[in-house]
Design a protein around this motif. Structure first.
Motif, PDB file in Angstrom:
ATOM      1  N   THR A 201       0.810  -1.224   0.000  1.00  0.00           N
ATOM      2  CA  THR A 201       0.000   0.000   0.000  1.00  0.00           C
ATOM      3  C   THR A 201       0.844   1.275   0.000  1.00  0.00           C
ATOM      4  N   PHE A 202       2.040   1.211   0.602  1.00  0.00           N
ATOM      5  CA  PHE A 202       2.834   2.439   0.749  1.00  0.00           C
ATOM      6  C   PHE A 202       3.765   2.672  -0.428  1.00  0.00           C
ATOM      7  N   CYS A 203       3.755   1.749  -1.411  1.00  0.00           N
ATOM      8  CA  CYS A 203       4.823   1.738  -2.412  1.00  0.00           C
ATOM      9  C   CYS A 203       4.744   2.905  -3.398  1.00  0.00           C
ATOM     10  N   GLY A 204       5.861   3.597  -3.547  1.00  0.00           N
ATOM     11  CA  GLY A 204       5.934   4.698  -4.504  1.00  0.00           C
ATOM     12  C   GLY A 204       6.845   4.365  -5.679  1.00  0.00           C
ATOM     13  N   TYR A 205       7.177   3.071  -5.841  1.00  0.00           N
ATOM     14  CA  TYR A 205       8.068   2.671  -6.937  1.00  0.00           C
ATOM     15  C   TYR A 205       7.268   2.267  -8.168  1.00  0.00           C
ATOM     16  N   LEU A 206       7.970   2.093  -9.271  1.00  0.00           N
ATOM     17  CA  LEU A 206       7.326   1.566 -10.472  1.00  0.00           C
ATOM     18  C   LEU A 206       7.319   0.046 -10.364  1.00  0.00           C
ATOM     19  N   LYS A 207       6.132  -0.528 -10.408  1.00  0.00           N
ATOM     20  CA  LYS A 207       6.027  -1.985 -10.295  1.00  0.00           C
ATOM     21  C   LYS A 207       4.725  -2.446 -10.917  1.00  0.00           C
ATOM     22  N   THR A 208       4.666  -3.750 -11.222  1.00  0.00           N
ATOM     23  CA  THR A 208       3.425  -4.367 -11.656  1.00  0.00           C
ATOM     24  C   THR A 208       3.461  -5.804 -11.166  1.00  0.00           C
ATOM     25  N   LEU A 209       2.298  -6.472 -11.212  1.00  0.00           N
ATOM     26  CA  LEU A 209       2.286  -7.854 -10.735  1.00  0.00           C
ATOM     27  C   LEU A 209       3.120  -8.736 -11.656  1.00  0.00           C
ATOM     28  N   ASN A 210       3.804  -9.680 -11.066  1.00  0.00           N
ATOM     29  CA  ASN A 210       4.721 -10.531 -11.814  1.00  0.00           C
ATOM     30  C   ASN A 210       3.978 -11.376 -12.849  1.00  0.00           C
ATOM     31  N   SER A 211       4.511 -11.422 -14.066  1.00  0.00           N
ATOM     32  CA  SER A 211       3.962 -12.307 -15.097  1.00  0.00           C
ATOM     33  C   SER A 211       5.149 -12.814 -15.891  1.00  0.00           C
ATOM     34  N   GLU A 212       5.205 -14.125 -16.057  1.00  0.00           N
ATOM     35  CA  GLU A 212       6.387 -14.710 -16.686  1.00  0.00           C
ATOM     36  C   GLU A 212       6.570 -14.194 -18.114  1.00  0.00           C
ATOM     37  N   THR A 213       5.452 -14.088 -18.842  1.00  0.00           N
ATOM     38  CA  THR A 213       5.551 -13.647 -20.241  1.00  0.00           C
ATOM     39  C   THR A 213       6.089 -12.225 -20.312  1.00  0.00           C
TER      40      THR A 213
END
Ligand code: SF4
Length: 434
Positions: free
Chosen positions: A56-68
């Motif tokens: 919830t506190f994250c200010g980084y660039l991220k997305t949910l992991n997907s192998e493809t």
């Protein structure tokens, strides 16, 4: 407001870890590598934006992991390394940091491909780089995988522990618990990485001074080489920022938590290597951050990564909430054969001077400052200098202006005083709220 008043008010400022801050970057048109001036010794950062959870506190660039998507991304990242081959090959690389996101979600063969691409750009990279680091979440630490990471040349692992209190970890949207974090630290120590680093946060949801102190005690028992302590700056665009626009823990309590941490770590044989880091290693626990603060250039690769040339700071596509969108813009650009730089800022002589002063503020060599910039620090920043001394935040020792324990506690307030009005204005509405 004067420094003294800010201190008396316990005004909180999120950590100043770069100047100018990325919040004041604007669209950069006509970017060209030929314009860039890097120092002879450089640092390399690679961003892996995949996570198995969205905190919830994250200010980084991220997305949910997907192998493809991960595989497509790695292929773009390797292309970007090749695009920088001439610069990386020409310089002495003193550190490599693989951050995220959660780069420890990479499979060893994927990490191997990235390291091979770096070696193709600069054959001696792993011999010259004293620090080759990867970030990890506690639940991603597995003995066999990290053994392979170590064999690939990783010598520093930084785990985002944040808290050992199960309730706080759960509210933050994380999948682990305190026991998983403890086991992760033990596993990394068993594997004898040169530097096992843990992060702890101050001011996350549900945390009190007492529970923070409990987390500290658990951390000290685990005895990692280095611990970094951060007070959470609530960023308006994060999930937590939307839920708590007025912030969480009070500012005074945050400062008290910093002081509790300092006391406990010093008592247990750590030394304070900077305002928020404690280490048992003589070099201080985070070479990349220290050398970048002192002025060495950084080449950042991957979506959202920032680069610091001497004359321009710039960034690849970045979003906090729409990480996938930024990743897609990044890959499209790289796959079409162009650099993916979107935003940045040109540094004037004045900004370079301020950057130097801020980066070195904990122990500023006044002679070096005047040699580099042709002016005395105490003259250019007359008011800040005299306030640093009069508030007991700094003292002169030989040619150095050094922060006292009080100065280290309020280091970010002092650093803020050195910002130019241009940068203050550009940052405007994007600042962390509290
Ligand atoms: S804090 Fe770390 S693990 Fe959590 S979402 Fe952000 S990058 Fe991922």
């Amino acid at each position: 407001m004067k420094l003294n008043e800010k201190i008396n008010d316990y005004e909180f400022q999120p950590e100043v870890y770069a100047y100018p801050t990325a919040r004041c970057y604007k669209k950069l048109d006509g970017f060209s590598v030929a314009q860039l001036k890097f120092t002879d010794e450089i640092n390399v950062y690679l961003h892996i934006p995949f996570c198995s959870q969205l905190c919830t506190f994250c200010g980084y660039l991220k997305t949910l992991n997907s192998e493809t998507l991960r595989k497509e991304y790695i292929s773009a990242l390797i292309k970007e390394i090749k695009m920088y081959e001439e610069i990386i090959g020409d310089k002495k690389v003193i550190s490599v940091n693989i951050g995220g996101g959660t780069p420890s979600l990479l499979q060893p063969n994927e990490l191997g491909e990235i390291i091979d691409a770096l070696k193709a750009a600069n054959e001696g990279i792993l011999n010259n780089a004293k620090e080759v680091s990867i970030e990890a979440t506690p639940e991603s630490v597995e003995y066999e995988k990290f053994k392979e990471f170590k064999d690939l040349g990783i010598n520093r692992v930084s785990i985002g522990v944040e808290s050992f209190v199960d309730k706080e970890i759960g509210v933050a949207g994380r999948h682990n618990d305190g026991q998983v974090s403890s086991n992760a630290v033990k596993t990394l120590k068993e594997l004898r990485f040169r530097n096992v680093v843990c992060d702890l946060m101050i001011g996350i949801e549900d945390q009190t001074e007492k529970t923070f102190s409990d987390s500290l005690d658990t951390m000290i028992e685990l005895d990692p080489d280095t611990v970094e302590v951060y007070a959470l700056g609530v960023i308006p665009s994060t999930m937590i920022g939307k839920r708590h626009p007025k912030g969480l823990m009070g500012n005074r309590e945050k400062y008290e938590c910093y002081e509790i941490a300092r006391k406990k770590f010093l008592e247990k044989g750590y030394f304070q290597s900077c305002h928020n880091r404690y280490s048992k290693l003589p070099e201080g626990g985070y070479l990349q951050e220290d050398t970048v603060f002192r002025g060495a250039s950084l080449i950042g690769l991957g979506a959202g990564a920032r680069s610091y040339a001497q004359n321009i700071h710039y960034r690849n596509p970045f979003e906090v909430l729409d990480g996938k969108g930024a990743i897609s813009r990044y890959m499209n650009k790289i796959n079409s054969g162009s650099f993916a730089v979107e935003t940045g800022i040109f540094l004037s002589g004045d900004e370079r001077m301020r950057r130097y002063a801020i980066g070195n503020i904990e122990s500023l060599d006044l002679h070096k400052f005047s040699n580099l910039f042709g002016a005395e620090f105490s003259t250019v920043f007359k008011e800040v200098y005299s306030e640093m001394i009069s508030t007991g935040c700094a003292y002169e020792a030989g040619s150095k202006l050094k922060l006292t324990a009080k100065g280290l506690l309020f280091r970010d307030l002092i650093a803020r005083q050195l910002f130019s009005s241009r940068v203050e204005a550009l940052e405007g509405p994007y600042r962390a709220t509290v």
